[in-house]
Scaffold this motif. Structure first.
Motif, PDB file in Angstrom:
ATOM      1  N   ARG A   1     -10.291  -3.840   0.128  1.00 23.83           N
ATOM      2  CA  ARG A   1     -10.138  -3.252   1.331  1.00 23.83           C
ATOM      3  C   ARG A   1      -9.737  -4.535   2.137  1.00 23.83           C
ATOM      4  O   ARG A   1      -9.009  -3.922   1.747  1.00 23.83           O
ATOM      5  N   ALA A   2      -9.398  -2.909   2.977  1.00 22.84           N
ATOM      6  CA  ALA A   2      -8.625  -2.798   4.346  1.00 22.84           C
ATOM      7  C   ALA A   2      -9.708  -4.099   5.244  1.00 22.84           C
ATOM      8  O   ALA A   2     -10.542  -4.552   5.396  1.00 22.84           O
ATOM      9  N   THR A   3      -8.674  -4.813   5.981  1.00 23.53           N
ATOM     10  CA  THR A   3      -8.544  -6.181   6.834  1.00 23.53           C
ATOM     11  C   THR A   3      -8.021  -5.578   8.247  1.00 23.53           C
ATOM     12  O   THR A   3      -7.174  -4.877   8.440  1.00 23.53           O
ATOM     13  N   ASP A   4      -8.303  -6.272   8.694  1.00 27.97           N
ATOM     14  CA  ASP A   4      -8.022  -6.325  10.327  1.00 27.97           C
ATOM     15  C   ASP A   4      -6.459  -7.671  10.071  1.00 27.97           C
ATOM     16  O   ASP A   4      -6.580  -8.237   9.651  1.00 27.97           O
ATOM     17  N   ALA A   5      -5.676  -7.996  10.690  1.00 29.52           N
ATOM     18  CA  ALA A   5      -4.523  -9.085  11.426  1.00 29.52           C
ATOM     19  C   ALA A   5      -5.500  -9.895  10.697  1.00 29.52           C
ATOM     20  O   ALA A   5      -4.384 -11.625  10.763  1.00 29.52           O
ATOM     21  N   GLU A   6      -6.706 -10.725  11.154  1.00 28.83           N
ATOM     22  CA  GLU A   6      -7.011 -12.065  11.242  1.00 28.83           C
ATOM     23  C   GLU A   6      -8.161 -11.964  10.099  1.00 28.83           C
ATOM     24  O   GLU A   6      -8.633 -13.087   9.404  1.00 28.83           O
ATOM     25  N   GLY A   7      -7.341 -10.950   8.944  1.00 31.89           N
ATOM     26  CA  GLY A   7      -8.538 -11.097   7.727  1.00 31.89           C
ATOM     27  C   GLY A   7      -9.896 -11.049   8.385  1.00 31.89           C
ATOM     28  O   GLY A   7     -10.468 -10.964   6.676  1.00 31.89           O
ATOM     29  N   ASN A   8     -10.738  -9.941   9.159  1.00 29.39           N
ATOM     30  CA  ASN A   8     -12.152  -9.854   8.540  1.00 29.39           C
ATOM     31  C   ASN A   8     -12.096  -8.411   7.970  1.00 29.39           C
ATOM     32  O   ASN A   8     -11.217  -7.339   8.646  1.00 29.39           O
ATOM     33  N   LEU A   9     -12.689  -8.373   7.317  1.00 24.23           N
ATOM     34  CA  LEU A   9     -12.690  -7.364   6.673  1.00 24.23           C
ATOM     35  C   LEU A   9     -13.106  -6.094   7.263  1.00 24.23           C
ATOM     36  O   LEU A   9     -14.285  -6.193   8.001  1.00 24.23           O
ATOM     37  N   LEU A  10     -12.943  -4.455   6.862  1.00 23.31           N
ATOM     38  CA  LEU A  10     -13.068  -3.016   8.059  1.00 23.31           C
ATOM     39  C   LEU A  10     -13.818  -2.992   6.962  1.00 23.31           C
ATOM     40  O   LEU A  10     -15.015  -1.346   7.047  1.00 23.31           O
ATOM     41  N   ASP A  11     -13.904  -2.425   5.754  1.00 18.16           N
ATOM     42  CA  ASP A  11     -14.219  -2.183   4.486  1.00 18.16           C
ATOM     43  C   ASP A  11     -15.238  -2.473   4.043  1.00 18.16           C
ATOM     44  O   ASP A  11     -14.921  -3.533   3.128  1.00 18.16           O
ATOM     45  N   PRO A  12     -16.697  -2.329   3.676  1.00 19.43           N
ATOM     46  CA  PRO A  12     -17.697  -2.684   2.990  1.00 19.43           C
ATOM     47  C   PRO A  12     -17.593  -3.033   1.650  1.00 19.43           C
ATOM     48  O   PRO A  12     -17.908  -3.803   0.681  1.00 19.43           O
ATOM     49  N   GLU A  13     -17.352  -2.270   1.006  1.00 22.41           N
ATOM     50  CA  GLU A  13     -17.046  -1.716  -0.259  1.00 22.41           C
ATOM     51  C   GLU A  13     -15.412  -1.503  -1.066  1.00 22.41           C
ATOM     52  O   GLU A  13     -14.748  -1.252   0.587  1.00 22.41           O
ATOM     53  N   HIS A  14     -15.148  -1.347  -1.567  1.00 17.33           N
ATOM     54  CA  HIS A  14     -13.470  -1.699  -2.184  1.00 17.33           C
ATOM     55  C   HIS A  14     -12.817   0.076  -1.903  1.00 17.33           C
ATOM     56  O   HIS A  14     -13.650   0.992  -2.898  1.00 17.33           O
ATOM     57  N   VAL A  15     -11.728   0.130  -1.734  1.00 11.41           N
ATOM     58  CA  VAL A  15     -11.061   1.373  -1.301  1.00 11.41           C
ATOM     59  C   VAL A  15     -10.337   1.997  -1.960  1.00 11.41           C
ATOM     60  O   VAL A  15      -9.755   3.132  -2.508  1.00 11.41           O
ATOM     61  N   MET A  16     -10.152   1.102  -2.998  1.00 13.52           N
ATOM     62  CA  MET A  16      -8.859   1.419  -3.912  1.00 13.52           C
ATOM     63  C   MET A  16      -9.572  -0.219  -5.062  1.00 13.52           C
ATOM     64  O   MET A  16      -9.606  -0.580  -5.049  1.00 13.52           O
ATOM     65  N   LYS A  17      -9.122   1.061  -6.154  1.00 14.45           N
ATOM     66  CA  LYS A  17      -9.485  -0.156  -7.825  1.00 14.45           C
ATOM     67  C   LYS A  17      -7.860  -0.645  -7.968  1.00 14.45           C
ATOM     68  O   LYS A  17      -7.866   0.962  -8.238  1.00 14.45           O
ATOM     69  N   VAL A  18      -7.522  -1.195  -8.930  1.00 13.52           N
ATOM     70  CA  VAL A  18      -5.968  -1.557  -9.497  1.00 13.52           C
ATOM     71  C   VAL A  18      -5.990  -1.556 -10.686  1.00 13.52           C
ATOM     72  O   VAL A  18      -7.157  -2.612 -10.813  1.00 13.52           O
ATOM     73  N   LEU A  19      -5.363  -1.046 -11.892  1.00 14.32           N
ATOM     74  CA  LEU A  19      -5.575  -1.938 -13.036  1.00 14.32           C
ATOM     75  C   LEU A  19      -3.896  -1.855 -13.019  1.00 14.32           C
ATOM     76  O   LEU A  19      -2.721  -1.610 -13.333  1.00 14.32           O
ATOM     77  N   TYR A  20      -3.682  -3.668 -13.561  1.00 15.62           N
ATOM     78  CA  TYR A  20      -2.254  -4.482 -14.299  1.00 15.62           C
ATOM     79  C   TYR A  20      -2.635  -4.443 -15.962  1.00 15.62           C
ATOM     80  O   TYR A  20      -3.886  -4.880 -15.901  1.00 15.62           O
ATOM     81  N   VAL A  21      -1.581  -4.043 -15.988  1.00 14.60           N
ATOM     82  CA  VAL A  21      -1.247  -4.240 -17.358  1.00 14.60           C
ATOM     83  C   VAL A  21      -0.392  -4.924 -17.194  1.00 14.60           C
ATOM     84  O   VAL A  21       0.607  -5.833 -16.756  1.00 14.60           O
ATOM     85  N   VAL A  22      -0.897  -7.050 -17.755  1.00 12.72           N
ATOM     86  CA  VAL A  22       0.423  -8.252 -17.820  1.00 12.72           C
ATOM     87  C   VAL A  22       0.690  -8.136 -19.248  1.00 12.72           C
ATOM     88  O   VAL A  22      -0.330  -8.570 -19.889  1.00 12.72           O
ATOM     89  N   VAL A  23       2.054  -9.037 -19.755  1.00 16.86           N
ATOM     90  CA  VAL A  23       1.880  -9.421 -20.545  1.00 16.86           C
ATOM     91  C   VAL A  23       2.619 -10.427 -20.606  1.00 16.86           C
ATOM     92  O   VAL A  23       3.001 -11.227 -19.669  1.00 16.86           O
ATOM     93  N   LYS A  24       2.504 -11.777 -21.220  1.00  8.05           N
ATOM     94  CA  LYS A  24       2.898 -13.131 -21.902  1.00  8.05           C
ATOM     95  C   LYS A  24       4.096 -12.895 -22.254  1.00  8.05           C
ATOM     96  O   LYS A  24       4.348 -12.861 -23.483  1.00  8.05           O
ATOM     97  N   GLU A  25       5.229 -13.702 -21.903  1.00  9.76           N
ATOM     98  CA  GLU A  25       6.522 -13.531 -22.754  1.00  9.76           C
ATOM     99  C   GLU A  25       7.418 -15.063 -21.942  1.00  9.76           C
ATOM    100  O   GLU A  25       7.655 -15.272 -20.885  1.00  9.76           O
ATOM    101  N   ASP A  26       7.307 -15.561 -23.154  1.00  8.89           N
ATOM    102  CA  ASP A  26       7.966 -17.293 -22.743  1.00  8.89           C
ATOM    103  C   ASP A  26       7.190 -18.192 -21.799  1.00  8.89           C
ATOM    104  O   ASP A  26       7.808 -18.243 -20.744  1.00  8.89           O
ATOM    105  N   GLY A  27       5.612 -17.451 -22.000  1.00  9.86           N
ATOM    106  CA  GLY A  27       4.957 -18.585 -21.292  1.00  9.86           C
ATOM    107  C   GLY A  27       4.254 -18.130 -19.710  1.00  9.86           C
ATOM    108  O   GLY A  27       4.274 -18.520 -19.360  1.00  9.86           O
TER     109      GLY A  27
END
Length: 144
Positions: A105-131
């Motif tokens: 969600r977008a915020t202003d420079a002070e961190g106040n939310l500008l969007d009431p809902e998520h405007v983007m969703k992001v999928l990460y694929v993460v793997v554990k390698e050497d701890g």
């Protein structure tokens, strides 16, 4: 009458608290980096051969291309933008492979939310390698 076999039900692994914390840190570092225009911090968790599909649908392959694109974006059109990221879910496909979902969600420079809902969703694929957990893929989807 033939009956098709149902697809298998995949059993997810139970995560350790330190694994969840490490993945949460990847998301937190990405938020901090975005809000401070720090391309190196934003990309420090990517594996060398990672792939990103950004919010514009552009595919970036390899950490060098990801870093360069991130530098350009944070120095350019994203320079005055600020965000808040929420870790929405983490599914451990195996003990060393996880799918992490974040909402943005977008915020202003002070961190106040500008969007009431998520405007983007992001999928990460993460793997554990050497701890250590590494992002091998990230895919952005704008929410309309």
């Amino acid at each position: 009458m033939t009956t098709a076999a149902l697809p298998p039900l995949v059993e997810y692994s139970s995560p350790a608290e330190d694994d969840i914390a490490a993945i949460r840190q990847i998301i937190a570092d990405t938020e901090t980096a975005y809000n401070t225009n720090d391309a190196e911090l934003m990309t420090k968790h990517f594996a060398r051969n990672a792939t990103v599909v950004n919010a514009m649908g552009v595919t970036l392959s390899g950490v060098d291309e990801i870093v360069e694109s991130t530098r350009q974006g944070l120095a350019g059109f994203l320079r005055e933008e600020h965000v808040r990221y929420d870790l929405l879910d983490v599914l451990f496909v195996r003990p060393d492979v996880a799918l992490a979902y974040k909402g943005a969600r977008a915020t202003d420079a002070e961190g106040n939310l500008l969007d009431p809902e998520h405007v983007m969703k992001v999928l990460y694929v993460v793997v554990k390698e050497d701890g250590r957990w590494w992002a091998v893929a990230r895919h952005h989807t704008l929410v309309r």
